[in-house]
Design an enzyme around this catalytic site. Structure first.
Site, PDB file in Angstrom:
ATOM      1  N   ASN A  23       0.807  -1.225   0.000  1.00 42.06           N
ATOM      2  CA  ASN A  23       0.000   0.000   0.000  1.00 42.06           C
ATOM      3  C   ASN A  23       0.838   1.273   0.000  1.00 42.06           C
ATOM      4  O   ASN A  23       0.314   2.358  -0.240  1.00 42.06           O
ATOM      5  CB  ASN A  23      -0.996  -0.009   1.159  1.00 42.06           C
ATOM      6  CG  ASN A  23      -2.173  -0.930   0.877  1.00 42.06           C
ATOM      7  OD1 ASN A  23      -2.326  -1.418  -0.249  1.00 42.06           O
ATOM      8  ND2 ASN A  23      -2.992  -1.178   1.877  1.00 42.06           N
ATOM      9  N   ASP A 308      -7.430  -4.798   6.741  1.00 43.66           N
ATOM     10  CA  ASP A 308      -6.714  -5.724   5.853  1.00 43.66           C
ATOM     11  C   ASP A 308      -6.202  -6.962   6.576  1.00 43.66           C
ATOM     12  O   ASP A 308      -5.769  -7.914   5.933  1.00 43.66           O
ATOM     13  CB  ASP A 308      -5.529  -5.007   5.178  1.00 43.66           C
ATOM     14  CG  ASP A 308      -5.983  -4.097   4.059  1.00 43.66           C
ATOM     15  OD1 ASP A 308      -7.194  -4.091   3.736  1.00 43.66           O
ATOM     16  OD2 ASP A 308      -5.131  -3.377   3.503  1.00 43.66           O
ATOM     17  N   ILE A 330     -14.779  -0.596   8.762  1.00 42.88           N
ATOM     18  CA  ILE A 330     -14.305   0.122   7.563  1.00 42.88           C
ATOM     19  C   ILE A 330     -15.075  -0.397   6.333  1.00 42.88           C
ATOM     20  O   ILE A 330     -15.591   0.393   5.543  1.00 42.88           O
ATOM     21  CB  ILE A 330     -12.788  -0.098   7.330  1.00 42.88           C
ATOM     22  CG1 ILE A 330     -11.993   0.138   8.617  1.00 42.88           C
ATOM     23  CG2 ILE A 330     -12.276   0.759   6.168  1.00 42.88           C
ATOM     24  CD1 ILE A 330     -11.860   1.556   9.059  1.00 42.88           C
TER      25      ILE A 330
HETATM   26  C1  UD1 Z   1      -6.722   1.677   1.503  1.00 43.25           C
HETATM   27  C2  UD1 Z   1      -5.948   0.404   1.243  1.00 43.25           C
HETATM   28  C3  UD1 Z   1      -6.779  -0.826   1.572  1.00 43.25           C
HETATM   29  C4  UD1 Z   1      -7.341  -0.731   2.976  1.00 43.25           C
HETATM   30  C5  UD1 Z   1      -8.046   0.602   3.198  1.00 43.25           C
HETATM   31  C6  UD1 Z   1      -8.491   0.817   4.636  1.00 43.25           C
HETATM   32  C7  UD1 Z   1      -4.509   1.061  -0.583  1.00 43.25           C
HETATM   33  C8  UD1 Z   1      -4.186   0.953  -2.020  1.00 43.25           C
HETATM   34  N1  UD1 Z   1      -5.585   0.383  -0.168  1.00 43.25           N
HETATM   35  O1  UD1 Z   1      -7.839   1.661   0.624  1.00 43.25           O
HETATM   36  O2  UD1 Z   1      -5.942  -1.962   1.464  1.00 43.25           O
HETATM   37  O3  UD1 Z   1      -8.260  -1.782   3.183  1.00 43.25           O
HETATM   38  O4  UD1 Z   1      -7.170   1.687   2.871  1.00 43.25           O
HETATM   39  O5  UD1 Z   1      -7.392   0.746   5.493  1.00 43.25           O
HETATM   40  O6  UD1 Z   1      -3.806   1.694   0.183  1.00 43.25           O
HETATM   41  N2  UD1 Z   1     -14.433   6.292   1.722  1.00 43.25           N
HETATM   42  C9  UD1 Z   1     -15.458   7.095   1.298  1.00 43.25           C
HETATM   43  N3  UD1 Z   1     -15.190   8.025   0.323  1.00 43.25           N
HETATM   44  C10 UD1 Z   1     -13.941   8.172  -0.209  1.00 43.25           C
HETATM   45  C11 UD1 Z   1     -12.904   7.353   0.226  1.00 43.25           C
HETATM   46  C12 UD1 Z   1     -13.183   6.410   1.209  1.00 43.25           C
HETATM   47  O7  UD1 Z   1     -16.583   6.973   1.766  1.00 43.25           O
HETATM   48  O8  UD1 Z   1     -13.775   9.042  -1.084  1.00 43.25           O
HETATM   49  C13 UD1 Z   1     -14.684   5.272   2.767  1.00 43.25           C
HETATM   50  C14 UD1 Z   1     -14.463   3.853   2.254  1.00 43.25           C
HETATM   51  O9  UD1 Z   1     -15.619   3.326   1.616  1.00 43.25           O
HETATM   52  C15 UD1 Z   1     -14.115   3.117   3.522  1.00 43.25           C
HETATM   53  C16 UD1 Z   1     -13.358   4.177   4.332  1.00 43.25           C
HETATM   54  O10 UD1 Z   1     -13.720   5.425   3.775  1.00 43.25           O
HETATM   55  O11 UD1 Z   1     -15.284   2.746   4.233  1.00 43.25           O
HETATM   56  C17 UD1 Z   1     -11.858   4.036   4.313  1.00 43.25           C
HETATM   57  O12 UD1 Z   1     -11.421   3.901   2.969  1.00 43.25           O
HETATM   58  P1  UD1 Z   1      -9.973   4.345   2.484  1.00 43.25           P
HETATM   59  O13 UD1 Z   1      -9.085   4.528   3.674  1.00 43.25           O
HETATM   60  O14 UD1 Z   1     -10.118   5.463   1.537  1.00 43.25           O
HETATM   61  O15 UD1 Z   1      -9.515   3.061   1.683  1.00 43.25           O
HETATM   62  P2  UD1 Z   1      -8.639   3.016   0.383  1.00 43.25           P
HETATM   63  O16 UD1 Z   1      -7.685   4.158   0.384  1.00 43.25           O
HETATM   64  O17 UD1 Z   1      -9.477   2.786  -0.814  1.00 43.25           O
END
Ligand code: UD1
Length: 421
Positions: A23, A308, A330
Site C-alpha cells: 500500500n 486488511d 471500515i
Molecule cells: C486503503 C488500502 C486498503 C485498505 C483501506 C483501509 C490502498 C491501495 N488500499 O484503501 O488496502 O483496506 O485503505 O485501510 O492503500 N471512503 C469514502 N469516500 C472516499 C474514500 C473512502 O466513503 O472518497 C470510505 C471507504 O468506503 C471506507 C473508508 O472510507 O469505508 C476508508 O477507505 P480508504 O481509507 O479510503 O480506503 P482506500 O484508500 O481505498
C-alpha cells in the site's frame, strides 16, 4: 488457470523476511511523476500491482529500469505526458486513483478511468474528488474516465476537512497539493504508516509536507520537485499474515524486517489470545503457542486493528478456544472469506454486522475460491492449518499483494505449490 495447492497440517519453523509495503509502493510509484526527474525506489516488492503500475507509467512515457531480485526500481518521469488513461490496467487495481493526484499536481490536468480493486462492498471516491475541487480543479467525465482540470494555471492550497478517515483521499490530496500555490491543511487525515512513507518520499523530492502520521497534515506547495532515492517501509499486512500463521502452526518462527510499532494493535490481539512472542528491534519471534483464547476484533482506522488483517487472522481465530466475533467498521461487507472457510468445516457465519465464530475447528482441505486479495491470504493460512488438500482458485488476487508467497511459505515448511491448469 493458475491455482494454489496446499497439503496442510505441517508444523512450520524458521525465518520469513517481509517485503516492502504494497500500500506504500502503489502510491510511491505514481508520486514519482511529480519529480519530473529520476527517482530510485528500493525495497520494491515483486507483486503484480507493481507490474501493472509500471505498465501504465510506461504508456505515459516514463523510462523504467527494474531489478526484481534486488527490489530496485529506477523511474525517470521527465518524458511523462498527461495522456488520457481510460481503460486497461487502470481498472485492475484500486491504487490507479493516485494517478489523478500526481498528474493533476504536475500538469494541472488528469484523465484517468475509475479505479478497480477488491470487491469489499461500496468503495466511493467522493472525498478524493471533493479535495481536488477544493484545491481548484474541475471534475467532468470524458469517455468513461474522470477528467480533472485546474481552473486557473495552478492549484491553490486550502483547508480540507475529510468527512471520513481515508488513506487514499489523504495521499491523493498530498500528491496534488505538493505543487499547489500556498498552504494546504488536511484535517481528519488518515494516520497510516504508508502515509508517512509517501510524505517522506515527497519531502526527499523537495516537497514540504509536515505532520504526516498525525490527523493534521500541512503542505506548503513547492513549484518544482526533483529526483530522490527512497526505501519502501516493510509491509505490516504481509507481516501480520505470517505472524497469524506462525501463531497457529509454528514451532518457532521469526518474522524479519518488521517495524513492530506498525503492528501494535495486531500484536496486542495476539497477546490477548495467549500467543508467546519475543519482539526485537526489527523482527518478531513467535514461539510455539497452545491453548489460545478466542477474542473479538473490531477493525478501525490506524492505529487500530487494520481491516486488511481481519481476513488473514480469521483461520487463527478458528483454531483458538471459545466463541468470538469480528466487526469490520471500515468495510462491513468484507465477509467473502466466511463461506469459503465454512466449506472447510469452520463454524463461522455472518450475523447482522458481525462475523461470529465458534472454536476450536478442525479445518479440512477442499476446493475454495479467493474472492479478493486478503480473503485469498486468509485461505492460504487456512489451507496450511487444515488437514488434507486445499485447492485455491482465483489466485491472481493473492499475487497482487504477496511477494513470493509460494517460496516464503515453502521455506517455512508449508507444502504448497502453484499449478497451471
Ligand atoms: C486503503 C488500502 C486498503 C485498505 C483501506 C483501509 C490502498 C491501495 N488500499 O484503501 O488496502 O483496506 O485503505 O485501510 O492503500 N471512503 C469514502 N469516500 C472516499 C474514500 C473512502 O466513503 O472518497 C470510505 C471507504 O468506503 C471506507 C473508508 O472510507 O469505508 C476508508 O477507505 P480508504 O481509507 O479510503 O480506503 P482506500 O484508500 O481505498
Amino acid at each position: 488457470m493458475r491455482k494454489i495447492v496446499i497439503n496442510g497440517g505441517n508444523r512450520i519453523s524458521g525465518k520469513v523476511t517481509i517485503s516492502g509495503a504494497k500500500n506504500s509502493v502503489v502510491a510511491l510509484i505514481p508520486a514519482t511523476i511529480l519529480a519530473n526527474d529520476v527517482v530510485t525506489l528500493e525495497g520494491v516488492p515483486d507483486i503484480s500491482d507493481v507490474t501493472s503500475l509500471i505498465d501504465i507509467m510506461d504508456v505515459m512515457g516514463a523510462k523504467i529500469e527494474r531489478d526484481v531480485e534486488a527490489g530496485v526500481l529506477v523511474i525517470d518521469t521527465r518524458d511523462v505526458k498527461s495522456m488520457p488513461l481510460p481503460y486497461g490496467k487502470i481498472n485492475s487495481l484500486r491504487a490507479s486513483y493516485y494517478f489523478n493526484g500526481a498528474l493533476l499536481g504536475r500538469f494541472g490536468r488528469a484523465t484517468v478511468g475509475l479505479p478497480g480493486g477488491c470487491d469489499l462492498g461500496p468503495r466511493p471516491i467522493d472525498l478524493h474528488i471533493k479535495a481536488f475541487e477544493a484545491l481548484g480543479a474541475e471534475m467532468s467525465f470524458l469517455e468513461n474516465a474522470m477528467h480533472l482540470e485546474a481552473k486557473k494555471d495552478s492549484l491553490f492550497g486550502t483547508t480540507i476537512y475529510m468527512d471520513m478517515v481515508s488513506v487514499g483521499a489523504t495521499i491523493n490530496t498530498m500528491l496534488a497539493a505538493s505543487t499547489a500555490e500556498g498552504m494546504t491543511i488536511i484535517e481528519n487525515a488518515a494516520r497510516e504508516p504508508e502515509i508517512i512513507d509517501v510524505a517522506t518520499l515527497l519531502n526527499n523530492m523537495g516537497a514540504k509536507v509536515r505532520g504526516a502520521g498525525t490527523d493534521v497534515i500541512r503542505i506548503q506547495g513547492t513549484k518544482k520537485l526533483h529526483g530522490a532515492r527512497h526505501t519502501v517501509i516493510p509491509d505490516r499486512i504481509e507481516a501480520g499474515t505470517y505472524l497469524a500463521l506462525a501463531a497457529a502452526i509454528g514451532d518457532g518462527v521469526t518474522v524479519d524486517n518488521v517495524i513492530f510499532e506498525h503492528l501494535d494493535s495486531f500484536i496486542a490481539k495476539l497477546e490477548e489470545m495467549g500467543v508467546r512472542m519475543t519482539i526485537r528491534e526489527d523482527s518478531i519471534e513467535v514461539h510455539k503457542s497452545e491453548n489460545l483464547k478466542a477474542v473479538n476484533i473490531k477493525t478501525v482506522p490506524y492505529p487500530g486493528f487494520a481491516t486488511d488483517l481481519q481476513q488473514p487472522i480469521t483461520p487463527l481465530l478458528l483454531s483458538t478456544n471459545g466463541r468470538g466475533w469480528i466487526m469490520d467498521t471500515i468495510y462491513e461487507k468484507r465477509v467473502n472469506h466466511v463461506p469459503e472457510m465454512a466449506r472447510m468445516g469452520a463454524k463461522i457465519s455472518v450475523i447482522n454486522d458481525k462475523i461470529v465464530y465458534d472454536a476450536p475447528n478442525l479445518l479440512t482441505g477442499t476446493q475454495v475460491k479467493a474472492t479478493d486479495l486478503r480473503a485469498g491470504a486468509g485461505l492460504v493460512v487456512a489451507g496450511a492449518i487444515a488437514s488434507g488438500t486445499t485447492t485455491i482458485s482465483n489466485i491472481d488476487f493473492i499475487l497482487r499483494g504477496y511477494d513470493s508467497i509460494i517460496e516464503k511459505m515453502t521455506a517455512l515448511g508449508v507444502d504448497i505449490k502453484l499449478i497451471e491448469e
